[in-house]
Motif scaffolding. Sequence first.
Motif, mmCIF file in Angstrom:
data_model
loop_
_atom_site.group_PDB
_atom_site.id
_atom_site.type_symbol
_atom_site.label_atom_id
_atom_site.label_comp_id
_atom_site.label_asym_id
_atom_site.label_seq_id
_atom_site.Cartn_x
_atom_site.Cartn_y
_atom_site.Cartn_z
ATOM 1 N N GLY A 1 0.655 -0.978 0.466
ATOM 2 C CA GLY A 1 -0.273 0.217 -0.163
ATOM 3 C C GLY A 1 0.644 1.304 -0.078
ATOM 4 N N VAL A 2 2.130 0.875 0.324
ATOM 5 C CA VAL A 2 3.239 2.180 0.220
ATOM 6 C C VAL A 2 3.730 1.631 -1.466
ATOM 7 N N PRO A 3 3.214 2.805 -2.054
ATOM 8 C CA PRO A 3 3.561 2.520 -3.683
ATOM 9 C C PRO A 3 5.344 3.601 -4.303
ATOM 10 N N MET A 4 6.540 2.634 -4.706
ATOM 11 C CA MET A 4 7.839 2.727 -5.475
ATOM 12 C C MET A 4 7.661 3.772 -6.256
ATOM 13 N N GLY A 5 8.609 4.977 -6.933
ATOM 14 C CA GLY A 5 8.263 4.751 -8.572
ATOM 15 C C GLY A 5 7.649 5.940 -9.252
ATOM 16 N N GLY A 6 7.114 6.004 -10.532
ATOM 17 C CA GLY A 6 6.754 6.906 -11.181
ATOM 18 C C GLY A 6 6.529 8.144 -10.263
ATOM 19 N N ASP A 7 6.228 8.970 -9.764
ATOM 20 C CA ASP A 7 5.629 10.547 -9.831
ATOM 21 C C ASP A 7 5.452 10.466 -8.079
ATOM 22 N N TYR A 8 5.677 9.444 -7.003
ATOM 23 C CA TYR A 8 5.305 8.835 -6.089
ATOM 24 C C TYR A 8 6.994 9.962 -4.732
ATOM 25 N N PRO A 9 6.486 10.218 -4.323
ATOM 26 C CA PRO A 9 8.624 10.864 -3.122
ATOM 27 C C PRO A 9 9.471 9.587 -3.364
ATOM 28 N N ILE A 10 9.968 10.098 -3.680
ATOM 29 C CA ILE A 10 11.505 8.862 -3.145
ATOM 30 C C ILE A 10 10.931 8.140 -1.525
ATOM 31 N N ARG A 11 10.906 7.673 -1.767
ATOM 32 C CA ARG A 11 10.776 6.528 -0.163
ATOM 33 C C ARG A 11 12.185 6.626 0.319
ATOM 34 N N VAL A 12 11.959 6.182 2.107
ATOM 35 C CA VAL A 12 13.239 6.056 2.922
ATOM 36 C C VAL A 12 12.597 5.042 3.837
ATOM 37 N N GLN A 13 13.955 3.983 3.735
ATOM 38 C CA GLN A 13 13.686 3.246 4.372
ATOM 39 C C GLN A 13 14.628 3.311 5.382
ATOM 40 N N SER A 14 14.325 1.985 6.523
ATOM 41 C CA SER A 14 16.054 1.448 7.683
ATOM 42 C C SER A 14 15.922 -0.166 7.688
ATOM 43 N N MET A 15 16.953 -0.728 8.437
ATOM 44 C CA MET A 15 16.861 -1.481 9.002
ATOM 45 C C MET A 15 17.483 -1.782 10.480
ATOM 46 N N THR A 16 16.584 -2.792 10.934
ATOM 47 C CA THR A 16 16.289 -3.479 12.386
ATOM 48 C C THR A 16 17.238 -4.365 12.904
ATOM 49 N N THR A 17 17.906 -3.538 14.216
ATOM 50 C CA THR A 17 19.472 -4.088 14.082
ATOM 51 C C THR A 17 18.965 -5.544 15.755
ATOM 52 N N VAL A 18 17.485 -5.451 15.887
ATOM 53 C CA VAL A 18 17.364 -6.313 17.647
ATOM 54 C C VAL A 18 17.204 -7.979 16.165
ATOM 55 N N ASP A 19 17.268 -8.828 17.109
ATOM 56 C CA ASP A 19 17.504 -9.927 17.153
ATOM 57 C C ASP A 19 16.245 -10.371 16.369
ATOM 58 N N THR A 20 16.033 -11.208 15.580
ATOM 59 C CA THR A 20 14.971 -11.258 15.347
ATOM 60 C C THR A 20 14.237 -11.585 15.462
ATOM 61 N N MET A 21 14.287 -12.841 16.258
ATOM 62 C CA MET A 21 13.520 -13.527 17.165
ATOM 63 C C MET A 21 13.078 -13.018 18.591
ATOM 64 N N ASP A 22 13.589 -11.445 18.949
ATOM 65 C CA ASP A 22 13.314 -11.357 19.516
ATOM 66 C C ASP A 22 11.641 -10.524 19.366
ATOM 67 N N THR A 23 10.548 -10.353 19.287
ATOM 68 C CA THR A 23 9.520 -9.850 18.855
ATOM 69 C C THR A 23 9.316 -8.556 19.201
ATOM 70 N N LEU A 24 9.428 -8.353 20.797
ATOM 71 C CA LEU A 24 8.789 -7.512 20.880
ATOM 72 C C LEU A 24 9.868 -6.477 21.128
ATOM 73 N N GLY A 25 11.267 -6.654 20.656
ATOM 74 C CA GLY A 25 12.334 -5.608 20.162
ATOM 75 C C GLY A 25 12.447 -5.098 19.351
ATOM 76 N N SER A 26 12.275 -6.545 18.254
ATOM 77 C CA SER A 26 12.066 -5.844 17.023
ATOM 78 C C SER A 26 10.828 -4.551 17.154
ATOM 79 N N VAL A 27 9.469 -5.094 17.199
ATOM 80 C CA VAL A 27 8.324 -4.209 17.448
ATOM 81 C C VAL A 27 8.753 -2.708 17.915
ATOM 82 N N GLU A 28 8.922 -3.136 18.554
ATOM 83 C CA GLU A 28 9.442 -1.121 19.601
ATOM 84 C C GLU A 28 10.460 -0.911 18.404
ATOM 85 N N GLN A 29 11.551 -0.991 18.576
ATOM 86 C CA GLN A 29 12.421 -0.644 17.198
ATOM 87 C C GLN A 29 12.496 -0.199 15.966
#
Length: 662
Positions: free
Chosen positions: A24-52
Amino acid sequence: MNKTYCPSLTEYKRRVARVVNIGGVPMGGDYPIRVQSMTTVDTMDTLGSVEQTLRMVEAGCEYVRITAPSVKEAQNLLEIRKELRKRGCNVPLIADIHFTPNAAELAARIVEKVRVNPGNYADKKKFEEIEYTDSSYAAEVERIRARFRPLVQICKQYGTAMRIGTNHGSLSDRILSRYGDTPLGMVESALEFLRLCEEENYYDVVLSMKASNTQVMVQAYRLLVQKLDEEGLQPYPLHLGVTEAGEAEDGRIKSAVGIGTLLEDGLGDTVRVSLTEAPEAEAPVARMLISRYVDRAALAQPIRPLVGEEPLHPFQYLRRPTHEVLNFGGLNVPRVIVDLARLPQLEYADLRAAGHLYSPFLDKFQMSDQGADYIYTGERPVAFMLPNGLKEIVNFRAWVDAGRRSHHYPIMTADRYMEEEVLHPQLNFLMLSLDTLDAALLRRLRADLTVVPVIAATNAHAMPELRRLFFELITNEIHCPVIINRAYPDQPLEQTQLDAATDIGGLLIDGLGDGVGLDTSALAPRSQQAWLDTLATLNQLSFGILQAARTRMSKTEYISCPSCGRTLFDLQETTAMIRKRTDHLKGIKIGIMGCIVNGPGEMADADYGYVGVGKGKIALYRGQDVIKKAVPEERAVDELIELMREDGKWIEKELVDEPMGV
């Protein structure tokens, strides 16, 4: 050769990419240049990943990437997603996959996008030189296609997007054997996967060409766009990033040199700034980079169109040939000029603003790898002898009034330059802009072996205008060295770092420029102490840009990854510790990688590597060769230093810090 890689070299036009809908967040075309990043918490730490993730979204992330190194982490993406949706957060999630196709196939059923690295996904990487025949090469490609096809079909079925993300340091042995460690190899690695996607009528694809070396990164993205057009493939959106950019000022400058150069030419649909910091610190930097282009087309002044073919090779670094003028041009490194003209008064100690430290006790200056080569003093030449290696630029009138002294070098306008017959016999600086160039001035520049133009632009689209000026010099066979001069208003330091790194670094990446100067004319007046602090910062910024563009190495370079759930030690703490022990080693490149995925491959340019291989265990590398395995973390930095000592690369810090004479 077809050199077309962007919509225009002189007019700001964003490349129109295919629209890819990601949760639901389109990329490309006339859409704004999007911003992203990546979590650093262990993926098995569900709540830690959610909070981050929630903190990252609050900071401006529109997509969040989470590592899934195995099936169990891929499965836990479902729990993370559920908890985020329960909390009202609908940010699209991206699964980061490297060596595990089965994890990718599972994640593609759960999240909105998967990222695969062609060099690691079902391909072989042992850093071996292998001779492939055409038939054996084709057989390997077909084997990989068979392993990749199920993921494409799953993504197509579930409406999941995909990023095919090539990393410079993760090219497979097969690609390296045929294309070498080159931008072309990076592009071909991605195209092998992309061609299969199109065969399967799957087009929800984003592409990236990441490298820690900014020159390689820019060349690879440009070549990718050219190859997509050449092969008649879809104009897929581009994810921009400099991988393992590092931390603090260095990381920001390096990111801007790579990402900003491409944004200037209208390339890029989403940005990730990879800093060795908390991931929520990355999004604001990406936003600052992107913000310059929101109104660029409306604010830009027209630039004289280019006649004929671009006179540069956009896919390969070649420094513009110049003749030597004193210590500019030729084989000299680019020089740094510091603008001291607005200091109310100037004493020995004030030269620290230009990186030259004076000791009253010893009555000596300390030599520095970040000591400026020239200072500009305007109408007030300094009243004392400068330290060895430092030279002074003064306004033309001040030079004449002082008796045309040989140890001062005049700077003048184009009108003055054309009128005067008696100039400095060795070196003269000329203030130059694109609109001042005419046939008579070009003729004189071609014949004058003492002139160094200082080029500037007031255009909002400044970098392309300055590049266009270089094109004019090249096509008219004018080989004088050129200084790039930029002025910025009072604004947050971080914004100036990003703007200057983009404008100046984008030219240096193409081999344009023999010196850098940051003009202070647009800054508000301030106290003597405030001026000294500002000038010292601008001097460091100039050297930082040159280093990030790989044109002048003046300090240790740290190729450190931004951390993720795979990381096996505290990257920020470890990077700071290694920096404290080694930051005096000029020109040495040290890779600091949190895990083997971001290990020897990702730090392809590093001289030495410090890589996590287990809890509390470090592997030490010389280049891409592992030298010591499973070193206890508490001894690893000492062992790294010992390895440098064995290679004759180690210098004791106190020897570097010892003051030198004038």
